[in-house]
Structures are given as structure tokens and as C-alpha cells.
Design a protein around this motif. Sequence first.
Motif, short mmCIF file in Angstrom:
data_model
loop_
_atom_site.label_atom_id
_atom_site.label_comp_id
_atom_site.label_asym_id
_atom_site.label_seq_id
_atom_site.Cartn_x
_atom_site.Cartn_y
_atom_site.Cartn_z
N HIS A 92 0.88 -1.17 0.00
CA HIS A 92 0.00 0.00 0.00
C HIS A 92 0.92 1.22 0.00
O HIS A 92 1.85 1.29 0.80
CB HIS A 92 -0.89 0.01 1.25
CG HIS A 92 -1.69 -1.25 1.40
ND1 HIS A 92 -2.84 -1.48 0.69
CD2 HIS A 92 -1.48 -2.35 2.16
CE1 HIS A 92 -3.32 -2.67 1.02
NE2 HIS A 92 -2.51 -3.22 1.91
N GLY A 93 0.63 2.16 -0.89
CA GLY A 93 1.48 3.32 -0.99
C GLY A 93 0.71 4.62 -1.11
O GLY A 93 -0.40 4.64 -1.65
N SER A 94 1.30 5.68 -0.60
CA SER A 94 0.79 7.04 -0.78
C SER A 94 1.91 7.85 -1.42
O SER A 94 3.07 7.76 -0.99
CB SER A 94 0.39 7.66 0.56
OG SER A 94 -0.71 6.98 1.10
N PHE A 95 1.54 8.64 -2.41
CA PHE A 95 2.50 9.38 -3.22
C PHE A 95 1.98 10.78 -3.48
O PHE A 95 0.78 11.02 -3.43
CB PHE A 95 2.70 8.68 -4.58
CG PHE A 95 2.95 7.21 -4.47
CD1 PHE A 95 4.24 6.72 -4.39
CD2 PHE A 95 1.89 6.31 -4.44
CE1 PHE A 95 4.48 5.36 -4.27
CE2 PHE A 95 2.12 4.94 -4.33
CZ PHE A 95 3.42 4.47 -4.24
N THR A 96 2.88 11.68 -3.81
CA THR A 96 2.46 13.00 -4.28
C THR A 96 2.79 13.12 -5.77
O THR A 96 3.73 12.49 -6.26
CB THR A 96 3.16 14.16 -3.55
OG1 THR A 96 4.56 14.07 -3.77
CG2 THR A 96 2.82 14.17 -2.08
N ARG A 97 2.01 13.93 -6.42
CA ARG A 97 2.37 14.47 -7.73
C ARG A 97 2.56 15.96 -7.46
O ARG A 97 1.69 16.61 -6.88
CB ARG A 97 1.26 14.25 -8.75
CG ARG A 97 1.18 12.81 -9.18
CD ARG A 97 0.24 12.63 -10.33
NE ARG A 97 0.24 11.22 -10.71
CZ ARG A 97 -0.65 10.68 -11.48
NH1 ARG A 97 -1.64 11.41 -11.98
NH2 ARG A 97 -0.58 9.41 -11.78
N GLU A 98 3.71 16.47 -7.87
CA GLU A 98 4.06 17.84 -7.54
C GLU A 98 4.32 18.67 -8.79
O GLU A 98 4.81 18.15 -9.79
CB GLU A 98 5.29 17.86 -6.63
CG GLU A 98 5.03 17.12 -5.32
CD GLU A 98 6.26 16.99 -4.44
OE1 GLU A 98 7.37 17.38 -4.87
OE2 GLU A 98 6.10 16.50 -3.32
N ARG A 99 3.99 19.93 -8.69
CA ARG A 99 4.29 20.90 -9.75
C ARG A 99 5.78 21.23 -9.71
O ARG A 99 6.48 20.91 -8.76
CB ARG A 99 3.47 22.17 -9.55
CG ARG A 99 1.97 21.96 -9.67
CD ARG A 99 1.23 23.28 -9.39
NE ARG A 99 -0.21 23.06 -9.35
CZ ARG A 99 -0.89 22.73 -8.25
NH1 ARG A 99 -0.28 22.59 -7.09
NH2 ARG A 99 -2.19 22.54 -8.32
N ALA A 100 6.25 21.92 -10.73
CA ALA A 100 7.66 22.29 -10.80
C ALA A 100 8.10 23.14 -9.62
O ALA A 100 9.25 23.06 -9.19
CB ALA A 100 7.94 23.02 -12.11
N ASP A 101 7.18 23.92 -9.04
CA ASP A 101 7.53 24.76 -7.88
C ASP A 101 7.50 23.99 -6.56
O ASP A 101 7.74 24.56 -5.50
CB ASP A 101 6.62 25.99 -7.81
CG ASP A 101 5.16 25.64 -7.50
OD1 ASP A 101 4.83 24.46 -7.25
OD2 ASP A 101 4.33 26.58 -7.51
N GLY A 102 7.21 22.69 -6.62
CA GLY A 102 7.19 21.86 -5.41
C GLY A 102 5.85 21.78 -4.73
O GLY A 102 5.68 21.01 -3.78
N SER A 103 4.88 22.55 -5.17
CA SER A 103 3.56 22.46 -4.56
C SER A 103 2.88 21.16 -4.99
O SER A 103 3.14 20.62 -6.07
CB SER A 103 2.69 23.67 -4.95
OG SER A 103 2.46 23.70 -6.35
N VAL A 104 2.03 20.66 -4.11
CA VAL A 104 1.38 19.37 -4.34
C VAL A 104 0.19 19.55 -5.28
O VAL A 104 -0.72 20.33 -5.01
CB VAL A 104 0.94 18.73 -3.01
CG1 VAL A 104 0.14 17.46 -3.26
CG2 VAL A 104 2.16 18.44 -2.14
N LEU A 105 0.25 18.84 -6.38
CA LEU A 105 -0.82 18.82 -7.36
C LEU A 105 -1.89 17.82 -6.93
O LEU A 105 -3.08 18.08 -7.03
CB LEU A 105 -0.25 18.44 -8.73
CG LEU A 105 -1.19 18.34 -9.90
CD1 LEU A 105 -1.78 19.70 -10.24
CD2 LEU A 105 -0.44 17.79 -11.11
N ALA A 106 -1.44 16.66 -6.43
CA ALA A 106 -2.38 15.61 -6.00
C ALA A 106 -1.65 14.64 -5.08
O ALA A 106 -0.43 14.50 -5.15
CB ALA A 106 -2.92 14.86 -7.21
#
Length: 129
Positions: A92-106
Motif C-alpha cells: 500500500h502506498g501514498s505518493f504525491t504528484r508535484e508541480r515544478a515549484d514543489g507544490s502538491v498537485l495531487a
Amino acid sequence: HEARATDLHGPMDCIRRYFEAFQAGDHEGYAAQWVYPACFWSGAKWWSYPDAAACAAGNAEYERAARAEGMANGRILMLRVEPLSGDAALVHGSFTRERADGSVLAEIDATYTTVRTPAGWRVAACVVK
């Protein structure tokens, strides 16, 4: 049957390699983390890959869509292994998708069925929640 995995690190290491290959755009490296046929569920759609070439092509399509939505990077937030036997485990995993500026997209949660093969631990199926 008693559920026990003698190697809890192997399944997690497989998912780390899978994630790193995805982030790097290494579609062949990503495909090398699977056994075939492989199944992947995401966005209310099933993909089934008969071989590594089909998986690499599918991963390229999936990555293009994620990048079009603004993903530049990502991080692993958590991995937890649930042993099924000595040769199979859920990760089971939790991950982020991040924008180029490091903010979390999802934030993405997924469960992987991993299996021990002669080549090491590999993903057999993935369900993105």
C-alpha cells in the motif's frame, strides 16, 4: 494458511524502483518492474499489458497525461507491506504528484500486488484509488 513474507524489503524496493522509473520517464525501467500479463487500474479504467513493450508504451501515455495536468515530480509518502505468503505481498502506498515549484498537485493512494520471481520482486497488478 499463515501469511508470511520472509522479505518485507523486497516488495518495497520493487515499488521504489517502479516509482523512480516513472518519475524519470524511464519507461523500459518501469516495465522491468512488472510480471506479465500485468494489470493496472486508474481513472476508472483497466489497462492490461501482455508484455514489457506494451507496458512501456502504456506508461509513456500515462506519464504524458500526468505531465499535461502539471506534474513535474513526486514523492513517496508511505509504503506499507501486507504479506500474503512467502512469495506474494500487497504494498500500500501514498505518493504525491508535484508541480515544478514543489507544490502538491495531487496525493495518490495505490495498492500493488507484488510477487517474488527468479529475477526478484515484481508488480503483478496495481490499483490506483
